[in-house]
Design an enzyme around this catalytic site. Structure first.
Site, short mmCIF file in Angstrom:
data_model
loop_
_atom_site.label_atom_id
_atom_site.label_comp_id
_atom_site.label_asym_id
_atom_site.label_seq_id
_atom_site.Cartn_x
_atom_site.Cartn_y
_atom_site.Cartn_z
N SER A 132 -1.57 8.61 7.84
CA SER A 132 -1.27 7.64 6.92
C SER A 132 -1.19 8.23 5.53
O SER A 132 -0.11 9.07 5.05
CB SER A 132 -2.27 6.98 7.01
N ASP A 187 3.38 4.20 2.27
CA ASP A 187 2.61 5.19 2.54
C ASP A 187 3.25 6.35 3.76
O ASP A 187 4.31 5.96 4.07
CB ASP A 187 1.19 5.05 2.98
N ASP A 200 2.81 1.78 7.15
CA ASP A 200 2.50 0.83 7.70
C ASP A 200 1.99 -0.20 6.53
O ASP A 200 1.41 -1.16 6.91
CB ASP A 200 1.59 0.97 8.75
N ASP A 251 2.89 6.65 6.82
CA ASP A 251 3.65 6.17 7.89
C ASP A 251 4.16 4.80 7.83
O ASP A 251 4.59 4.13 9.01
CB ASP A 251 2.58 6.27 9.04
#
Length: 451
Positions: free
Chosen positions: A102, A244, A248, A246
């Site tokens: 992340s 960020d 999400d 990833d």
């Protein structure tokens, strides 16, 4: 209690336990064994990742472990976490895996699992996999020689996800006339985000979209907005959008360079959905970290505000429990359950841009719906994680501060589920007050269990 899994899968320093190749290979075999026991016939697993250099290690280790247990794997390469959840559903796969840490630096990495329906694994299933890892009874459960798993690559994952994201908007709706700066954090959104916004006719300026395996989240993304703020003002853009690693989660910047965090986005979208009669059961789910201002905003709108534990999967769990279709976190995880089963940075950003264009309002104007309470968050690195009430002197200090704050603020202390960090959060009548109280509590924690 789970030993490896935290609030968002397994995470740690790359190449060191638990994120070493041996452990991830064992994880893949245990996951494969669990899948074979839980499903009949051939089983398929989608595997995606962000742009970290170490992603190659874990991609291959997981594939080897899964294939050794008779599981077919489908690689999508770098793709946002919500994209992996979508592809898992679209391909009717039995599970999905994301290799990502992340917002963490490149030298960390992690693993998180999705069910066939695209939801993150609950604690109970993660515990089952840990137990199978400890037992290591793989040789007793090997498939027949002719039933070993095979690996394939999905070549159209990017395009499929982009079309899915665009379909969350009204038909023929575009962002024509909007100037947008995208910060892709040199992460998983570096290909799909620019294409998606350009295909919707936005004028797009890109930053953080040249990953080299080592620069993910480095001075960019949701935790580093300085460059994005500067770029938005210099380019006279309508909005800045930061993802960020990833993708999400999303944090935005208005045309004046002001930060628009997850709480503010949640307030804007809740009001819009309420006005359009699309807010199910008249409730919104946040977390215990949600700003007081958001809670008051929801009260003023007559919306029932539910607080969950920190972590988007806990938000989703509460959403399912209360029948809500909107939830999110201050950190930028926003869940629109009618569109996706997990936090989706691209979908969230597009909903805000839709509201801006439909209502013909600047983002700075939309954010006036919520008065944000002053808030301070301090992170203290710790060597151990005892119960908060067991830290000498901390409970009494918290009680004294709460008495002084009365009903004008609050104290929240919790451990990170992904790092050896204790988070101290203070909300109060002024930023100086919050800083003073937060610092005093952080010093107690550092003295007792700090590194």
């Amino acid at each position: 209690m789970r030993k490896l899994f935290g609030t968002d899968g397994i995470r740690g320093r790359a190449n060191l336990y638990p994120m070493n190749v041996e452990t991830i290979l064992t994880l893949g075999r245990a996951f494969g064994q669990w899948l074979r026991q839980s499903n009949k016939g051939k089983v398929r697993v989608v595997i995606g990742k962000d742009t970290r250099l170490s992603g190659y290690l874990y991609e291959n280790a997981l594939i080897a472990g899964l294939c050794s247990m008779g599981i077919d794997t489908l690689m999508v390469g770098p793709l946002p976490t919500p994209g992996v959840a979508f592809i898992t559903r679209a391909y009717r796969a039995d599970a999905g895996v994301v290799i990502s840490a992340s917002h963490n630096p490149y030298y960390d990495n992690g693993i998180k699992f999705f069910t066939a329906d695209g939801y993150k694994f609950p604690d109970s299933l993660e515990k089952n996999i840990e137990e199978l890892m400890e037992q290591k009874a793989f040789e007793k459960n090997l498939p027949a020689d002719e039933k070993l798993g095979k690996n394939s690559k999905i070549d159209d994952a990017d395009g499929r996800y982009i079309e899915f994201v665009k379909a969350t908007l009204p038909r023929r709706f575009t962002f024509d006339g909007l100037r947008v700066v995208l910060d892709c954090a040199n992460g998983a959104a570096f290909r799909v985000a620019p294409l998606a916004f350009k295909e919707l006719d936005a004028e797009v300026f890109c930053e953080g979209n040249e990953p080299n395996g080592l620069n993910i989240n480095k001075h960019c993304g949701t935790l580093h907005l300085e460059g994005l703020r500067k770029s938005v003002i210099e380019r006279r853009s309508d909005v800045g959008i930061a993802f960020d690693g990833d993708a999400d989660r999303v944090i935005m910047v208005d045309e004046c360079g002001n930060t628009v965090d997850g709480d503010m986005i949640l307030a804007i979208c809740a009001k819009d959905m309420l006005d359009r009669g699309e807010l199910t059961n008249n409730c919104v789910v946040g977390t215990i970290m949600s700003n007081f201002g958001l809670i008051r905003c929801m009260e003023d709108l007559g919306i029932n505000f539910i607080q969950a534990q920190v972590g988007d999967r806990y938000v989703i769990s509460k959403m399912l429990e209360y029948g809500a279709n909107l939830g999110g976190e201050q950190s930028g995880h926003l869940i629109f359950s009618e569109h996706n089963t997990t936090g989706d940075g691209l979908v969230s950003a597009m909903q805000v841009l839709r509201i801006m264009k439909q209502r013909k309002k600047k983002l700075s104007t939309l954010t006036k719906i919520m008065d944000r309470y002053p808030q301070v968050l301090l992170n203290v690195k710790v060597s151990t994680k005892p119960q908060i009430k067991e830290i000498p002197g901390l409970t009494k200090s918290i009680e004294k501060i709460q008495q002084k704050l009365e009903n004008k603020g609050r104290v929240l202390i919790r451990y990170s589920g992904t790092e050896n960090v204790c988070r101290v959060m203070l909300e109060g009548p002024s930023i100086s007050c919050c800083q003073r109280y937060a610092k005093s509590l952080a010093e107690i924690i550092k003295e007792q269990i700090g590194i």
